[in-house]
Enzyme design. Structure first.
Site, PDB file in Angstrom:
ATOM      1  N   CYS A 130      42.497  83.015 -11.406  1.00  0.00           N
ATOM      2  CA  CYS A 130      42.978  82.432  -9.999  1.00  0.00           C
ATOM      3  C   CYS A 130      42.199  81.398  -9.584  1.00  0.00           C
ATOM      4  CB  CYS A 130      42.900  83.883  -8.780  1.00  0.00           C
ATOM      5  SG  CYS A 130      41.004  84.223  -8.704  1.00  0.00           S
ATOM      6  N   ASP A 189      38.314  86.879 -13.409  1.00  0.00           N
ATOM      7  CA  ASP A 189      38.193  86.201 -12.392  1.00  0.00           C
ATOM      8  C   ASP A 189      36.825  86.040 -12.267  1.00  0.00           C
ATOM      9  OD1 ASP A 189      38.255  85.014  -9.803  1.00  0.00           O
ATOM     10  OD2 ASP A 189      38.696  86.855  -8.676  1.00  0.00           O
ATOM     11  N   GLN A 248      48.050  85.721  -4.235  1.00  0.00           N
ATOM     12  CA  GLN A 248      47.712  85.376  -5.644  1.00  0.00           C
ATOM     13  C   GLN A 248      48.490  85.959  -6.618  1.00  0.00           C
ATOM     14  OE1 GLN A 248      45.199  83.056  -6.620  1.00  0.00           O
ATOM     15  NE2 GLN A 248      46.561  83.382  -8.705  1.00  0.00           N
ATOM     16  N   HIS A 298      44.550  90.754  -2.926  1.00  0.00           N
ATOM     17  CA  HIS A 298      44.764  89.202  -2.936  1.00  0.00           C
ATOM     18  C   HIS A 298      46.306  89.142  -3.287  1.00  0.00           C
ATOM     19  CE1 HIS A 298      44.370  85.062  -2.542  1.00  0.00           C
ATOM     20  NE2 HIS A 298      43.672  84.930  -3.529  1.00  0.00           N
ATOM     21  N   ARG A 316      42.291  84.687   6.194  1.00  0.00           N
ATOM     22  CA  ARG A 316      41.619  84.869   4.886  1.00  0.00           C
ATOM     23  C   ARG A 316      40.468  85.005   5.204  1.00  0.00           C
ATOM     24  NH1 ARG A 316      41.847  82.638  -0.575  1.00  0.00           N
ATOM     25  NH2 ARG A 316      39.649  82.075  -1.502  1.00  0.00           N
ATOM     26  N   ARG A 335      51.350  78.958  -6.678  1.00  0.00           N
ATOM     27  CA  ARG A 335      50.811  79.658  -5.117  1.00  0.00           C
ATOM     28  C   ARG A 335      51.757  78.994  -4.126  1.00  0.00           C
ATOM     29  NH1 ARG A 335      45.581  81.403  -4.177  1.00  0.00           N
ATOM     30  NH2 ARG A 335      46.484  81.878  -2.047  1.00  0.00           N
TER      31      ARG A 335
END
Length: 315
Positions: free
Chosen positions: A272, A233, A139, A136, A109, A300
């Site tokens: 998310c 987001d 996600q 991502h 990450r 997730r």
């Protein structure tokens, strides 16, 4: 043997994504009555170790990958960049070579997408994108699983994005072009998604019945109209300063009750997390009956278990 990296959704392709989503749903159902720390009966990753490198803060990615490996029978090592040689100047390539001798897969990450591409180039084990500034994908695997749970399928659904044209939107656009759903976005000038990402997705659907499925909306009303999924987001991402100018540009794209009312009556709201309540979304929406954010967060774990299995060649 070809190494299966999962840097973006297109690394797997539509058929593999569908298989992963089906496996995630089956595994979620099969262990519904088990304690969260119990291992899946088949223990498909027994003896396997995942190294997790974090150059950005994390809650959901850290916990979900850790628990995913535990439930699949494997183990994890958590590496923070500040306490490893990577944080003191060792090259990404050298780190990849060393870790490949000691672990079975690497999840990273990080900020710069080029780092994860470099990691995969030099690793001899699977590398998984836990988030970069460009995409991502893990996600969006969870998001797709959540939408399937709510409406039964992805095909033909309309997803509407509001706000910053960021890494999450990039992966949603990629997912729509692969899995046959429409993606509309409403973003202010200066904050639109990458032209390269959009062009690649449009090229993928060119000449298909979904040729017009990747669309920039002229205003939030056009994006929300007949939408099955409303997504947003945070406007200020990790590492960015709380820019008043950016917040002012984003406010017309806030997800409000009016936005949800313009969508289909049973539209699903996704985020998310973490959320900045009162900025990109109001409390009445994020806590409302159409919000699926807690299912989305839980998924997730389930979706990433199947990503791991795909990377290890077990799907």
């Amino acid at each position: 043997m070809t190494i299966r990296h999962f840097l973006d959704l297109s690394d797997a392709g539509a058929a593999a994504i569908a298989a992963m989503l089906a496996d995630a749903a089956a595994r979620k159902t099969a262990r519904a009555a088990l304690p969260k720390g119990a291992v899946d009966p088949d223990r498909p990753l027994a003896g396997r170790t995942l190294a997790m490198i974090f150059e950005k803060n994390s809650t959901r990615t850290r916990v979900s990958f850790d628990m995913a490996m535990r439930q699949l029978g494997g183990t994890t090592l958590i590496l923070d960049a500040g306490t490893t040689q990577l944080g003191r100047g060792e090259t990404v390539a050298d780190t990849a070579r060393v870790l490949s001798r000691m672990v079975d897969a690497i999840m990273i990450r990080t900020d710069d997408h080029a780092k994860i591409v470099e990691m995969a180039r030099h690793a001899t084990v699977p590398v998984i994108n836990g988030l970069t500034d460009a995409s991502h994908p893990c996600q969006i695997m969870a998001d797709m699983q959540t939408v399937i749970e709510r409406r039964g399928s992805l095909a033909g659904s309309k997803w509407a994005w509001f706000g910053d044209g960021n890494n999450v939107l990039h992966s949603i656009i990629e997912a729509g072009s692969l899995m046959g759903f429409d993606v509309w976005w409403a973003c202010p000038d200066g904050y639109k998604p990458s032209e390269e990402v959009v062009a690649t997705a449009r090229q993928r659907v060119l000449g298909t019945p979904n040729a017009d499925s990747i669309t920039e909306a002229l205003g939030w009303e056009a994006a929300a109209e007949e939408a099955d999924v409303i997504v947003t987001d945070t406007w200020i991402s990790m590492g960015q300063k709380h820019a008043e100018e950016k917040l002012a540009a984003m406010m017309p794209y806030q997800v409000t009750e009016a936005v949800m009312a313009a969508a289909k009556p049973n539209a699903t709201f996704l985020h998310c997390l973490p959320a900045h309540r009162g900025e990109e979304v109001v409390d009445a929406v994020i806590d409302g009956p159409q919000s699926a954010i807690w299912d989305e967060a839980e998924n997730r774990l389930h979706a990433q278990k199947s990503v791991l299995l795909w990377c290890f060649g077990k799907l």
